[in-house]
Design a protein around this motif. Structure first.
Motif, PDB file in Angstrom:
ATOM      1  N   GLU A 188       0.609  -0.733   0.053  1.00 53.20           N
ATOM      2  CA  GLU A 188      -0.072  -0.013  -0.084  1.00 53.20           C
ATOM      3  C   GLU A 188       0.758   0.860  -0.092  1.00 53.20           C
ATOM      4  OE1 GLU A 188      -1.890  -0.015   3.741  1.00 53.20           O
ATOM      5  OE2 GLU A 188      -1.098   0.330   4.602  1.00 53.20           O
ATOM      6  N   SER A 189       0.197   2.731  -0.660  1.00 51.35           N
ATOM      7  CA  SER A 189       0.943   3.477  -0.279  1.00 51.35           C
ATOM      8  C   SER A 189       0.882   4.379   0.764  1.00 51.35           C
ATOM      9  CB  SER A 189       0.787   4.483  -1.642  1.00 51.35           C
ATOM     10  OG  SER A 189       0.792   3.642  -3.076  1.00 51.35           O
ATOM     11  N   GLU A 190       1.957   5.004   1.094  1.00 51.01           N
ATOM     12  CA  GLU A 190       1.629   6.350   2.070  1.00 51.01           C
ATOM     13  C   GLU A 190       2.442   7.323   2.298  1.00 51.01           C
ATOM     14  OE1 GLU A 190       3.707   4.110   5.951  1.00 51.01           O
ATOM     15  OE2 GLU A 190       5.306   4.759   5.595  1.00 51.01           O
ATOM     16  N   GLY A 191       2.162   8.080   3.013  1.00 51.74           N
ATOM     17  CA  GLY A 191       2.492   9.836   3.036  1.00 51.74           C
ATOM     18  C   GLY A 191       1.877  10.102   1.868  1.00 51.74           C
ATOM     19  N   VAL A 192       2.454  11.740   1.559  1.00 50.72           N
ATOM     20  CA  VAL A 192       1.656  12.707   0.109  1.00 50.72           C
ATOM     21  C   VAL A 192       3.336  12.923  -0.518  1.00 50.72           C
ATOM     22  CG1 VAL A 192      -0.038  13.673   2.219  1.00 50.72           C
ATOM     23  CG2 VAL A 192       2.501  14.113   2.027  1.00 50.72           C
ATOM     24  N   GLU A 193       2.357  13.388  -1.493  1.00 54.82           N
ATOM     25  CA  GLU A 193       3.930  13.569  -2.573  1.00 54.82           C
ATOM     26  C   GLU A 193       4.805  15.001  -1.953  1.00 54.82           C
ATOM     27  OE1 GLU A 193       4.417  11.803  -4.661  1.00 54.82           O
ATOM     28  OE2 GLU A 193       2.488  11.179  -5.577  1.00 54.82           O
ATOM     29  N   PRO A 194       5.694  14.938  -2.204  1.00 59.49           N
ATOM     30  CA  PRO A 194       6.445  14.276  -2.658  1.00 59.49           C
ATOM     31  C   PRO A 194       7.458  12.799  -1.709  1.00 59.49           C
ATOM     32  CG  PRO A 194       7.680  16.022  -2.717  1.00 59.49           C
ATOM     33  CD  PRO A 194       6.537  16.341  -1.853  1.00 59.49           C
ATOM     34  N   SER A 195       7.034  12.965  -0.877  1.00 58.27           N
ATOM     35  CA  SER A 195       7.269  12.175   0.158  1.00 58.27           C
ATOM     36  C   SER A 195       6.644  10.591  -0.247  1.00 58.27           C
ATOM     37  CB  SER A 195       7.851  11.899   1.200  1.00 58.27           C
ATOM     38  OG  SER A 195       8.536  13.574   0.922  1.00 58.27           O
ATOM     39  N   ARG A 196       5.630  10.305  -1.044  1.00 56.03           N
ATOM     40  CA  ARG A 196       4.504   9.458  -0.406  1.00 56.03           C
ATOM     41  C   ARG A 196       5.970   7.795  -0.988  1.00 56.03           C
ATOM     42  NH1 ARG A 196      -0.397   8.606  -0.254  1.00 56.03           N
ATOM     43  NH2 ARG A 196      -1.747   7.197  -1.549  1.00 56.03           N
ATOM     44  N   ARG A 197       5.672   6.994  -0.512  1.00 52.39           N
ATOM     45  CA  ARG A 197       5.745   5.785  -0.721  1.00 52.39           C
ATOM     46  C   ARG A 197       5.450   4.350  -0.496  1.00 52.39           C
ATOM     47  NH1 ARG A 197      10.973   5.354   3.338  1.00 52.39           N
ATOM     48  NH2 ARG A 197      10.389   8.587   3.321  1.00 52.39           N
ATOM     49  N   ILE A 198       6.122   3.264  -0.964  1.00 56.99           N
ATOM     50  CA  ILE A 198       5.222   1.682  -0.722  1.00 56.99           C
ATOM     51  C   ILE A 198       5.997   1.348   0.638  1.00 56.99           C
ATOM     52  CG2 ILE A 198       5.094   0.012  -1.576  1.00 56.99           C
ATOM     53  CD1 ILE A 198       4.743   0.754  -4.425  1.00 56.99           C
ATOM     54  N   VAL A 199       4.554   0.605   1.098  1.00 54.71           N
ATOM     55  CA  VAL A 199       4.781  -0.201   2.409  1.00 54.71           C
ATOM     56  C   VAL A 199       4.718  -1.496   1.494  1.00 54.71           C
ATOM     57  CG1 VAL A 199       4.438  -0.704   4.497  1.00 54.71           C
ATOM     58  CG2 VAL A 199       4.182   1.486   4.208  1.00 54.71           C
ATOM     59  N   VAL A 200       4.811  -2.960   1.724  1.00 58.88           N
ATOM     60  CA  VAL A 200       5.507  -4.003   1.796  1.00 58.88           C
ATOM     61  C   VAL A 200       5.172  -4.597   2.888  1.00 58.88           C
ATOM     62  CG1 VAL A 200       5.837  -6.604   0.243  1.00 58.88           C
ATOM     63  CG2 VAL A 200       6.520  -3.828  -0.844  1.00 58.88           C
ATOM     64  N   ARG A 201       4.011  -5.532   3.483  1.00 64.04           N
ATOM     65  CA  ARG A 201       4.089  -6.164   4.151  1.00 64.04           C
ATOM     66  C   ARG A 201       3.172  -7.458   4.059  1.00 64.04           C
ATOM     67  NH1 ARG A 201       0.619  -1.850   4.746  1.00 64.04           N
ATOM     68  NH2 ARG A 201       1.588  -1.319   6.809  1.00 64.04           N
ATOM     69  N   PRO A 202       3.389  -8.630   5.023  1.00 63.20           N
ATOM     70  CA  PRO A 202       2.705  -9.723   5.328  1.00 63.20           C
ATOM     71  C   PRO A 202       0.794  -9.650   5.045  1.00 63.20           C
ATOM     72  CG  PRO A 202       4.124  -9.896   7.430  1.00 63.20           C
ATOM     73  CD  PRO A 202       3.880  -8.072   6.168  1.00 63.20           C
TER      74      PRO A 202
END
Length: 204
Positions: A188-202
């Protein structure tokens, strides 16, 4: 939580994205299963369904606009226009085009948004046009596939979420697609631009 860095293939593959003018880049959303996430262009208007003929017309308009830009900037390149995966596509092929890509595609993203706006002004329809220069997007997809697979391996090995570096919408969409095709994990994506990133989890 593990922090994973994105490998940089070349100097032209270094930083970020621009704010959208017509529609969000590669239709990336917080729910990666969704194919599309569009927003109205700055000049207003509503989204309309487009047939393949309409999409090819968009690619023609875009190709003419890009050709004009290349002339102004004094760059040489062959321009291909097509429709692929239900969206108009314009590809600029040639050598010495790195400056049109910029750091990690930043200049390319800006050019794409300008081209989408040019299409909108002629058609009145927001466009999901994809612009590529010098095969940048294909090579970047391969890099991001490796990043995604590495993150998935870490999640499966340690059972902890992995946070990736901030990415553009195009880059996030590439990672989401790879993660969604693998079992036992989700992204899922988290944060706001320009610091928006993806978190991969179980996966739950």
């Amino acid at each position: 939580m593990t922090e994973t860095s994105i490998p940089h293939a070349e100097q032209s593959l270094d930083e970020e994205e621009t704010a959208p003018l017509a529609v969000d880049d590669d239709a990336e959303t917080d729910e990666p299963e969704a194919d599309d996430d569009t927003e109205a262009p700055a000049s207003g208007g509503t989204k309309k369904a487009a047939g393949e003929g309409d999409l090819f017309r968009q690619s023609e308009i875009a190709a003419d606009y890009v050709e004009g830009l290349l002339d102004i900037l004094d760059y040489d390149g062959d321009i291909d226009e097509l429709v692929a995966s239900g969206r108009p596509v314009v590809e600029v092929v040639g050598s010495g085009l790195q400056n049109l890509v910029g750091q990690r595609g930043a200049t390319l993203e800006a050019l794409q948004e300008l081209t989408r706006l040019a299409v909108f002004r002629q058609t009145g329809t927001p466009s999901r046009l994809l612009l590529d220069v010098g095969g940048y997007r294909a090579s970047r997809r391969k890099e991001l596939a490796a990043v995604a697979k590495n993150a998935v391996e870490k999640v499966k090995e340690y059972g902890e979420p992995v946070r990736l570096e901030p990415m553009s919408a195009f880059e996030r969409k590439c990672v989401h697609d790879v993660v969604n095709a693998m079992s036992g994990v989700e992204s899922e994506s988290e944060g706001v631009e320009p610091s928006r990133r993806i978190v991969v989890r179980p996966a739950d």
